[in-house]
Scaffold this motif. Sequence first.
Motif, PDB file in Angstrom:
ATOM      1  N   VAL A  74      -8.432  30.606 -11.149  1.00  0.00           N
ATOM      2  CA  VAL A  74      -8.314  30.499 -12.606  1.00  0.00           C
ATOM      3  C   VAL A  74      -9.701  30.441 -13.238  1.00  0.00           C
ATOM      4  CG1 VAL A  74      -7.458  29.092 -14.522  1.00  0.00           C
ATOM      5  CG2 VAL A  74      -6.073  29.368 -12.451  1.00  0.00           C
ATOM      6  N   GLY A  75     -10.555  29.542 -12.756  1.00  0.00           N
ATOM      7  CA  GLY A  75     -11.899  29.418 -13.300  1.00  0.00           C
ATOM      8  C   GLY A  75     -12.413  28.004 -13.178  1.00  0.00           C
ATOM      9  N   GLY A  76     -13.530  27.756 -13.852  1.00  0.00           N
ATOM     10  CA  GLY A  76     -14.154  26.449 -13.855  1.00  0.00           C
ATOM     11  C   GLY A  76     -13.722  25.635 -15.061  1.00  0.00           C
ATOM     12  N   SER A  77     -14.426  24.539 -15.303  1.00  0.00           N
ATOM     13  CA  SER A  77     -14.009  23.606 -16.351  1.00  0.00           C
ATOM     14  C   SER A  77     -14.085  24.224 -17.745  1.00  0.00           C
ATOM     15  CB  SER A  77     -14.819  22.314 -16.282  1.00  0.00           C
ATOM     16  OG  SER A  77     -16.195  22.569 -16.458  1.00  0.00           O
ATOM     17  N   ASP A  78     -15.064  25.085 -18.029  1.00  0.00           N
ATOM     18  CA  ASP A  78     -15.143  25.718 -19.354  1.00  0.00           C
ATOM     19  C   ASP A  78     -13.945  26.620 -19.609  1.00  0.00           C
ATOM     20  OD1 ASP A  78     -17.518  24.422 -19.830  1.00  0.00           O
ATOM     21  OD2 ASP A  78     -18.788  26.161 -19.412  1.00  0.00           O
ATOM     22  N   ILE A  79     -13.590  27.410 -18.613  1.00  0.00           N
ATOM     23  CA  ILE A  79     -12.421  28.289 -18.745  1.00  0.00           C
ATOM     24  C   ILE A  79     -11.151  27.456 -18.848  1.00  0.00           C
ATOM     25  CG2 ILE A  79     -11.009  29.997 -17.517  1.00  0.00           C
ATOM     26  CD1 ILE A  79     -13.699  31.198 -16.533  1.00  0.00           C
ATOM     27  N   MET A  80     -11.073  26.388 -18.052  1.00  0.00           N
ATOM     28  CA  MET A  80      -9.912  25.498 -18.126  1.00  0.00           C
ATOM     29  C   MET A  80      -9.778  24.915 -19.527  1.00  0.00           C
ATOM     30  SD  MET A  80     -10.145  23.438 -14.493  1.00  0.00           S
ATOM     31  CE  MET A  80      -8.758  22.361 -14.884  1.00  0.00           C
ATOM     32  N   ARG A  81     -10.901  24.499 -20.115  1.00  0.00           N
ATOM     33  CA  ARG A  81     -10.855  23.913 -21.463  1.00  0.00           C
ATOM     34  C   ARG A  81     -10.369  24.950 -22.486  1.00  0.00           C
ATOM     35  NH1 ARG A  81     -16.138  23.083 -23.394  1.00  0.00           N
ATOM     36  NH2 ARG A  81     -16.394  21.512 -21.801  1.00  0.00           N
ATOM     37  N   GLU A  82     -10.914  26.155 -22.417  1.00  0.00           N
ATOM     38  CA  GLU A  82     -10.496  27.214 -23.351  1.00  0.00           C
ATOM     39  C   GLU A  82      -9.009  27.523 -23.189  1.00  0.00           C
ATOM     40  OE1 GLU A  82     -13.057  30.567 -22.676  1.00  0.00           O
ATOM     41  OE2 GLU A  82     -14.860  29.408 -23.127  1.00  0.00           O
ATOM     42  N   MET A  83      -8.551  27.623 -21.943  1.00  0.00           N
ATOM     43  CA  MET A  83      -7.143  27.927 -21.696  1.00  0.00           C
ATOM     44  C   MET A  83      -6.246  26.779 -22.144  1.00  0.00           C
ATOM     45  SD  MET A  83      -7.320  29.812 -17.981  1.00  0.00           S
ATOM     46  CE  MET A  83      -5.534  30.103 -17.909  1.00  0.00           C
ATOM     47  N   TYR A  84      -6.716  25.543 -21.960  1.00  0.00           N
ATOM     48  CA  TYR A  84      -5.947  24.384 -22.395  1.00  0.00           C
ATOM     49  C   TYR A  84      -5.811  24.379 -23.918  1.00  0.00           C
ATOM     50  CZ  TYR A  84      -4.690  19.563 -23.407  1.00  0.00           C
ATOM     51  OH  TYR A  84      -4.064  18.442 -23.892  1.00  0.00           O
ATOM     52  N   GLU A  85      -6.918  24.620 -24.620  1.00  0.00           N
ATOM     53  CA  GLU A  85      -6.907  24.596 -26.081  1.00  0.00           C
ATOM     54  C   GLU A  85      -6.016  25.685 -26.660  1.00  0.00           C
ATOM     55  OE1 GLU A  85     -11.090  24.718 -27.007  1.00  0.00           O
ATOM     56  OE2 GLU A  85     -11.343  22.570 -26.613  1.00  0.00           O
ATOM     57  N   SER A  86      -5.888  26.815 -25.954  1.00  0.00           N
ATOM     58  CA  SER A  86      -5.037  27.907 -26.444  1.00  0.00           C
ATOM     59  C   SER A  86      -3.585  27.764 -25.993  1.00  0.00           C
ATOM     60  CB  SER A  86      -5.577  29.257 -25.959  1.00  0.00           C
ATOM     61  OG  SER A  86      -5.330  29.419 -24.565  1.00  0.00           O
TER      62      SER A  86
END
Length: 105
Positions: free
Chosen positions: A81-93
Amino acid sequence: MSVQDTIREQVQTHRVVLYMKGTPQFPQCGFSSLATQILQACGVRDFFAVNVLADQDIRQGIKDFANWPTIPQLYVNGEFVGGSDIMREMYESGELQQLLSQQPA
């Protein structure tokens, strides 16, 4: 078994895998702490966590496995999936919650 085989087995055997610095209870870096918090906010309580600080071969091997230079790294249903930045972006969306609610094919 090679390090790559070990990693492949871990991501294929467990639905949600987080390679991180430290443990979910005691993260050893802010990014790993954020990744754990995001998973918990998504309602994921039972995920397989791998402390890369405990095994130097895994620490380097996971970077090679995904061709991704940083840790943490999240895998869901065997896919990177990705790292923490990608996780944060995906979570926010809302995309991460949707991905985590899907059952493996």
